[in-house]
Design a protein around this motif. Structure first.
Motif, PDB file in Angstrom:
ATOM      1  N   ALA A 144      48.684  43.358  40.335  1.00 55.62           N
ATOM      2  CA  ALA A 144      49.502  42.284  39.755  1.00 55.62           C
ATOM      3  C   ALA A 144      50.748  42.801  39.029  1.00 55.62           C
ATOM      4  N   GLU A 148      54.259  41.582  40.548  1.00 57.23           N
ATOM      5  CA  GLU A 148      54.902  40.582  39.690  1.00 57.23           C
ATOM      6  C   GLU A 148      56.186  41.107  39.070  1.00 57.23           C
ATOM      7  N   PHE A 176      58.386  33.012  35.330  1.00 57.40           N
ATOM      8  CA  PHE A 176      57.117  33.734  35.247  1.00 57.40           C
ATOM      9  C   PHE A 176      56.049  32.880  34.570  1.00 57.40           C
ATOM     10  N   HIS A 180      52.376  30.748  36.553  1.00 57.86           N
ATOM     11  CA  HIS A 180      50.944  30.840  36.259  1.00 57.86           C
ATOM     12  C   HIS A 180      50.262  29.475  36.366  1.00 57.86           C
TER      13      HIS A 180
END
Length: 308
Positions: A144, A148, A176, A180
């Protein structure tokens, strides 16, 4: 000032991120659905479900998002190095921001839970406690942070750095956080996204943000997950939990103090393109692509909070 052209630029970023997010979701949902159709007995095996969801995500989903967000221009970001002491300070700041954002998220979701009469599901906690901690660690600590940071820091910041460091920092953090898609994680993801973007635009080196991201995921997910799995009947569990809690408290206090003391160092330089005050929000957010991205992901967050 060519506001129309600037709006089109940000609209393109929002539209590309929306398509990229949709691809990532479809890859995750599609791979899991396909696997369960062939092997329905995997339904109750969290480790297999995690693997069949996450492996295609990093092999296919994120690379497609990278291709969508590729930057045709070559941004000029000066390269600077961080000393070990600076990285340690940055980590403490990062940890303070994470805990502060987490508390805001938990407070908001607790309030939503009271309104709807049932608790809001915590996606991160479900992942930590759902299966093998070591398998989870591979995805949260190793995969991740790398994928990311490439998408949300390098590709986004490189695209908008010409509008100034402040624009790159805020937009990177906002996208960002929304990515989620739940209120439990939105606030700390937003805070961390902004802070990591600040480090990236000041150093021009993604390795620092990847390292900090890995450390924060390890301390926040893996180490915390290990504590959660300890046998409550063991005489050592209370002592270990107490020491862990004291360390967390000390790091949070140190991080917040450092953020306050060093607040003047967070100066952001303007870019080669300056959007006039009073026009920035309209230009950056109130355009078709970015507005659609924000509204759709916010709608998903609301559905997840109130209906899930």
């Amino acid at each position: 000032m060519n506001t129309k052209a600037y709006k089109k630029d940000f609209s393109s970023i929002g539209a590309r991120m929306l398509i990229g997010t949709a691809v990532i979701l479809l890859v995750q949902i599609g791979s899991q659905t396909f696997a369960l159709t062939l092997f329905p007995q995997w339904q109750n095996n969290f480790n297999i479900l995690l693997a069949v969801t996450m492996v295609p995500l990093y092999v296919l989903g994120f690379p497609i998002a990278f291709a969508l967000m590729r930057n045709k221009e070559t941004p000029v970001i000066e390269k600077h190095s961080m000393k070990p002491g600076q990285l340690a300070v940055a980590f403490l700041m990062t940890y303070g921001l994470m805990v502060a954002g987490n508390l805001i998220g938990l407070g908001l979701t607790a309030g939503i839970g009271l309104l709807k009469g049932s608790p809001v599901q915590n996606a991160l906690l479900n992942i930590i406690t759902g299966g093998s901690l070591w398998l989870t660690s591979i995805f949260t600590v190793l995969c991740a942070p790398v994928f990311e940071e490439i998408l949300f820091r390098k590709l986004i910041c490189d695209k908008v750095i010409k509008y100034g460091e402040g624009c790159a920092v805020i937009l990177s953090g906002l996208i960002f956080g929304l990515f989620h898609m739940n209120f439990n994680q939105f606030f700390y993801a937003f805070f961390l996204g902004c802070f990591f973007a600040f480090i990236y635009v000041k150093t021009g080196r993604l390795k620092y943000t990847i390292l900090l991201h890995m450390l924060i995921n390890f301390f926040g997910s893996v180490l915390g997950g290990i504590i959660l799995t300890l046998d409550p009947a063991s005489p050592y569990t209370a002592a270990i939990s107490t020491v862990y809690s004291l360390c967390v408290f000390a790091m949070v206090i140190a991080g917040i103090i450092l953020l306050i003391v060093k607040r003047r160092t967070f100066a952001l330089k303007p870019g080669e393109i300056v959007i006039e005050k009073g026009q920035r929000f309209k230009t950056v957010i109130l355009n078709a692509g970015m507005l659609l991205f924000c509204l759709i992901l916010l709608a998903i967050m609301l559905v997840q909070a109130f209906l899930a």
